[in-house]
Each structure stands twice: as structure tokens, then as C-alpha cells.
Motif scaffolding. Sequence first.
Motif, PDB file in Angstrom:
ATOM      1  N   THR A 483       0.863  -1.184   0.000  1.00  0.00           N
ATOM      2  CA  THR A 483       0.000   0.000   0.000  1.00  0.00           C
ATOM      3  C   THR A 483       0.901   1.236   0.000  1.00  0.00           C
ATOM      4  O   THR A 483       2.119   1.135   0.196  1.00  0.00           O
ATOM      5  CB  THR A 483      -0.882   0.011   1.257  1.00  0.00           C
ATOM      6  N   ASP A 489      -0.378  -5.200   0.870  1.00  0.00           N
ATOM      7  CA  ASP A 489      -1.694  -4.893   0.295  1.00  0.00           C
ATOM      8  C   ASP A 489      -2.490  -6.203   0.150  1.00  0.00           C
ATOM      9  O   ASP A 489      -2.455  -6.872  -0.883  1.00  0.00           O
ATOM     10  CB  ASP A 489      -1.520  -4.213  -1.071  1.00  0.00           C
ATOM     11  N   LYS A 490      -3.197  -6.551   1.211  1.00  0.00           N
ATOM     12  CA  LYS A 490      -3.938  -7.822   1.208  1.00  0.00           C
ATOM     13  C   LYS A 490      -5.134  -7.784   0.267  1.00  0.00           C
ATOM     14  O   LYS A 490      -5.567  -8.825  -0.240  1.00  0.00           O
ATOM     15  CB  LYS A 490      -4.387  -8.179   2.625  1.00  0.00           C
ATOM     16  N   LYS A 491      -5.642  -6.605   0.019  1.00  0.00           N
ATOM     17  CA  LYS A 491      -6.755  -6.494  -0.918  1.00  0.00           C
ATOM     18  C   LYS A 491      -6.324  -6.912  -2.323  1.00  0.00           C
ATOM     19  O   LYS A 491      -7.043  -7.644  -3.019  1.00  0.00           O
ATOM     20  CB  LYS A 491      -7.288  -5.050  -0.936  1.00  0.00           C
ATOM     21  N   THR A 492      -5.136  -6.483  -2.722  1.00  0.00           N
ATOM     22  CA  THR A 492      -4.610  -6.877  -4.036  1.00  0.00           C
ATOM     23  C   THR A 492      -4.335  -8.376  -4.087  1.00  0.00           C
ATOM     24  O   THR A 492      -4.615  -9.044  -5.088  1.00  0.00           O
ATOM     25  CB  THR A 492      -3.312  -6.101  -4.333  1.00  0.00           C
TER      26      THR A 492
END
Length: 861
Positions: A483, A489-492
Motif C-alpha cells: 500500500t 496490500d492484502k486487498k490486491t
Amino acid sequence: MTAVTIYSLFEQQVKNTPDSIAVSFNGNKVTYKKLAEESDKIAYLLSESRVKQGDIVGLCLNRSAEMIMALLGIIKSGAAYLPLDPFFPDKRLEYMLNDSSAGFLITESLLFPKFSYYKGKFIDVSEIKQIRLKSEIADKSDENNLAYVIYTSGSTGNPKGVQIAHNSLTNFLLSMQNTPGINEKDNILALTTLSFDISGLEIFLPLITGSKITMATREEAKDGKSLLDKIKKEKVTVVQATPSTWKMMIDSGWKEKLKLKALCGGEPLPKDLADKLLERVDELWNMYGPTETTIWSSCSKVVKGEPIHLGKPIANTQFYIVDKDLNFCAPGVAGELLIGGAGLSTGYLNKEELTKEKFIKNPFDKEGKSRVYRTGDLVKLNSRMQLEFLGRIDNQVKIRGYRIELEEIENVIKKNEAVKDCAVIVKEINNDKKIIAYLVLKSKLSEENLPSEINSIRDVAIRNLPDYMIPALIIPIEQFPLTPNNKVDKKTLAEKDISGIISYTSSAKAETENQKTLVQIWENLLGITGIGIDDNFFELGGHSILAAQMLANFEKATGKKIPLAEMFTSQTIRQLSAIIEAEKSKMKWSPLVEIRKGDVALPPLFLIHGAEGNIFLYRDLAKRLNSNRTVYGIQARGLNGEDHIHQSIEEMAADYIKAIKSVQSKGPYHIGGYCMGGSVAYEMALQLSKNGDEVANVFLLETYNACLLESEELKKNRIKEKIENIKFHFVNVNSLSGKEKIAFIQSKAETALKRTSARISKLSSSLGLADNNESKKHITLTLREINDNAQMRYSPGNYKGKVVLLKPKVSFATESDPKFGWGDFVEGGLKIYNLDVAPRGMLSEPFVKQTSGIIDSEMSF
């Protein structure tokens, strides 16, 4: 005792309805009076062991009526119970016992080796059979003392112990008694493992109300159709389950409406599932609450066409919705839920800082006397002023009702020396939540070495985490996406396409059409490719709900049905396809089982069952033996619960000779057996020789010639022998280190767990708690008794061939002869090998390596 506790409420029900059925399990029916009497015996055992008020007592038992007796006995003794699931990894159980400082452990003697490290006091549940109490034991439970300590996932890499006092538990139970409501006419299904806190409702609520508990077995709890059949057959009126379990029951073919009150919690209740349930039950209730505030903190009746919400707090409980500065949130504004009131835990065991962080002073209590728990749950009041759940403000997730801190998984994986960093996310694949572990390795590995390293990392997870926390996939990555704040960036990561990810476990590919169909179904369901036929379904992220779906898909594709129960022993495609082929050929049950296929040009090795009748004990040996030779096991007649059980060694030998001749018409024969199985092999050799057949080898694996032993002397020394047996297990464990020690303990624990279930069933029968039609459930114990008697009666003749005796480095006190009683009977040459292992270990890893080496060398002559 002061004020109200679970036991005082239960005791009142015993007085009110002593002859009513309190617990029903597998045909065993226990009245309230009987339950109180047996729990008194547990309390007595604890008192004799010097258990004091406030002590913590570990409880590790399979699901049974005895488990409930033990719970009540612990509570009556004034102690708190610590649930230990026998199916949890040994390392996790060890951490929980050590962290809690539990000085006492109620279990079954066969599980003692599983806890070889434990320094506290063991209490064998079977001891209640020997106790005759002259008076009732005093109730020492106190409302201000702990009722239980239950461990939940922790972000530091280890679980954390939540402490719940009696006054919190009784407040919860009395509130539940009113809403959703339960009365003495109800029959509640108990299907949840004791290590999941919601089991407290299923066990204790009926007992304080005078209603009936119908317990599901571990296998039934994982099978939607079995659960549904049990609900109908036992006329169950109340069922509590997670959304995943309710969905599993609907997917199993549930169509009709039942007179049922359904409680649903542990995960958010999807609207489509709620609509389906409302068509099938009388009442549906949405339950909500974290472990730290005692099971459920609110509930709401679900009404068709209306929003699903959390409902109002239960009795003596308060909810507050706050922003990050702990100020009230207006209706419609999302905020964190704080919970206060009577259900609040006293905090985390041995974790003062974490307790201070999560249990804070109530910001709305002007006197500053009360506390609230920061749930981490994001909620809001909707336009109808109903409380709606929106998600989490941290990394905690719920999967099939289990609360999981992703950091705990990350920290466990990071312990592997090859791992530089790890990030764990949850990804939904085919409507099923999967745990995915991404990792950065310290050094780049070749394609050839990578699978081995990934499997090693998976093994670390399996040894430290319960099955519901083991990653479905472990994916190496060069570097993590970051991030703008330089955080992972766990969302990615969660958005990454993993449809092409390859399984790194088994390399064996499908050969038959059934295997190819199963591979395709597994890959679709699990969302990965490259699955081999020796991959384990559950280690790849499968679970009981997916297993039911997988078998349904296979039946739809092929018209062939595999019972879900087979998944508990057959967890690979190779094993499942073998079941299908056996059913296809309509094979008649046979004592002969091909354990491993080899070169047909080489004479096979035949291994005869032990006293319990099965051939599982040869699993490790078959793997280690020369792969060019076929290995057959011979299992006992009657093991299927139907065939005639042989009463003598001679009768067994004659029958088994017919079996081996069906695959090898003439000698030379290689036969052997462990313990009692060696005596059968010896008799087979005698009979074969008399008929002119050549016998190359007779292998006696820790087999003592029982005709030289005095039966009365053996009976007198039975307890001494049991103690010696446990001592020998410890000797074997202590001679190992690292992975070898873990593998040995796991092997012995697996055997012990199978025996435990059978012993508890038989114990229940002997206590008069069971129906008579229970023989199939403990057939191995029946066989053991008959086979032990057959061995004691066996009088062998003299044998002129070669016999190879493999014996341990030490022996039981009753077996002092260095030739194990065979010296005067073997005329053709008795070859003795003294192994570097204590009794009961030569067939388990790593000791089996020496055993297999000797057998291979003798057969090569």
C-alpha cells in the motif's frame, strides 16, 4: 457453594424429574438421576486427586455421555473445565495445557501417550466403573469462580484462553431459557465440538430445563443427511448450527417442513439461506455473540420479508455503537460494537496487556465501575432501529463458524526457516471461503525443489493448527504488493487470479475414468489444478460440507454413490476409486486385503491381523518393505459385524490358508504377524507343512508363546501390565526427537482415538446405559476378547521350518523368556533379532524402518 451455578440448577432438575432421559447418544439413554450419580464419581475422583476450587481441569474425550458426566463432575468439584479436542494437533493441545497450568487431565488411558510431555495428574474416565459411592459428593461450585477456559485463535501465533465465570454462564442460560425459549418437553440436538463455546448452550441449557440432549457423533455432525435423519428419527425439536451446517443439511436433500426451532449463529446469516430455512422450520432465530461475552449476546426471530438483524441484547447485557474516539454513533452511522454486562469474561488467561486492550472501562459509566468488551465488529442501526452486522474492523474472520485470527496462521508459517515473510488472506471460491497463504522465501528454489519445500511448510501448519485453520493453498511469490504506507496490500492479494495454481503435493496422476472424474470435480471445487490421486482432500482445503458436495457431484456425473462416511478413512482419490471399484465388482467380504501391489513374479508377504482383528497396524510396515513385493493383510472374520467369528487359532489358520491359496496356489510362502497374529502365522505354517507346502519364512513380531503363561497370573498382573505398557510408550517417545517424535505420537494417538470410541461405547453398555444392539460399534473389543482367549488356549506343535522372531529390547515382566517361549518348539532354526525399541513400537515410524529391513533381508535369501 454460593448462589446459583449450573450444577445447582441441574441438581434441581434431578430432584424434579429423576427418571426423565437427560442424554441420548448412539442408543445409550441416561436418566437425570444416573447422570448425577456418574458425575458424582468424577467429582469424587477429582477430590481424591486434590483438585481445589478454582483449579483448571483439562478434558480430552470423544463425544459420549461420559463427556457430559465429566463436565458436570468437574463443575461440581469447584474446578473449571478446559476443553481439549482429541483431533487438534498435539502441539496446540500442549500449548493449551501449559498456558493454562491445568494440573489435572481427564481422558482415556489409551490417549495417555498423546500427552507424554504432561507432568500433571491423569484421570482415566473408565475408573468410574470401579467406584461405589456411599454418599453424595458436596457441590463446591461457586458463582464467582470460573466455569470454563476456552481457547480461541490469537494474533500472536498462539491461541488465547477466554475465562468465563459461573455467574456469566448462568445469566446466559437463564436468558436463553426464556428467549428463544426452551422447556422440559424439548429435545435438543448437540452437534458442536466441546472446544467451540456454543456447545455450552446445547449441553447445559437442556440440563437446567429438564429437557433431553440428543448427541450427534463427530461423523454425523459432518454429514448433512445423517444429521437430518437423526433429527427426524429422534424427534429433535431444537437445533443450533452455523449457516454452513444448515446449508449442508439443505444440500443433502431436505425438502419437507419439520417441527423445529432453528438457531443460527457463528457467521452472518445469508438472506437466501434464511428464506430456505423458513420454508422448512417452525421458527428461525439469528444468534450473535463473541466468546468473550459468553456464547450469545443477542438474538432475533427471523421474519420472512424483513431484514436480518442482530436483535436486542439478552438479559443484563448492554450494547454501545461507537466511533474510533469511543463516542456514540448516530442511527445509520457505522461504528464498533461494545458489549457490557453480566456476560463479560474476566479476561484472557495470562494475558494482562491484551485484556486491558480489549476489556476497557465503560466510557458511558459515570461511576467508572463497569467494563465493556471491544468486539471489533462493525455495526449500525438501520431505519427501523434494528442492529445490522456490517463486517470487521480488523483481520479476524469467521469460517464455518470458527473465529480465526489470520495473524496466528502467518506467525506459525513464519517459524519455518525457509520463509522470509507470509501474508494470509481469505478468498471465496465457488461460494466457499478459502484460506490462502502467500509467502516470500528467503532464497529462490528450483521447480524441482519447490514442491518439497511447500509440503514441508504445510506440515508445520498441520502440526500446529486445527484443520479449519490450515491454508487451502500455499503460494510462493517474489514480493508482496504494498500500500502507499508500505504495508502488505492484502486487498490486491485477495483479488489475484489463482485458477491456474498447481497443487504441490502428490505427483501421481489419474489412470482410471473414475479417478479422472474425481480429479476434475476436486479441481473445480477446490479451485486449484494439478491435483494428484494421492493428495489428501482435507489438506487441500476441503471440509465436510465440500466433501458432501463433491460426492453429490460425482454421483450426478457417474451414477455411482460413495457414502460420506467413507471420507473419514478414504481421503485421497486413489482410496475413493478403490471403494468404487470394489462396489462395482460386488466383491464378497474377504479376510484377504491387498495392502500394496508388487511384482507378481515374487512370492507375496502375508501379514495376519492382531487381536483386534484389523490390519491397520501394518500400514507403516507395508510402506517400508521392498516395493517389488506384494503385501497382503489378513483381517479377522466377523470384523464386518456379520460373519462368524473364529474361536480358535487352528480354525483361523485353516480359513486363512484357503484365502492365501486364492492368490498363491503353491509355495514358498512368507507369512507373519504381530503379537497374536504371529501365533496364527505359526499355526498356518504347521498346517501348510503337513500338507506338503513349502514355507520359506514365519515372522513372529513381538509374539510370545502364550501356552507358557499362566492365565491366573496374567489376570493378577493386568494392571501392572497396563502401567508397563504406558511406560514403554514413554520410553519409545523419549528415544526420539523432532519430527520423528511427532510422527510416532501422532501414529499412536490415531490408534488410541479409534479404540477410545469403542471403549466408551462398551463402557456405556457395562454401566447399563446402552441398548443391547450395540455390538457392531465395539466389534474390535469383542474380537480382542475372543482372540486373546484363543491365544491363551493355543497349544502349538513342533515346527521343522525356519522361524524369525523380532523382539523388543525390553519385555513385560510376565514375558521373561529371551526366546519368547518358542525355543523348545521350533526345530528348524529360530533366528532372533533384538530391536532397539520398547514393546508396542516396532510397527511405527521410525522404528519400523529396522523391522522392515530385517524382514526384507530374510526374504531375499
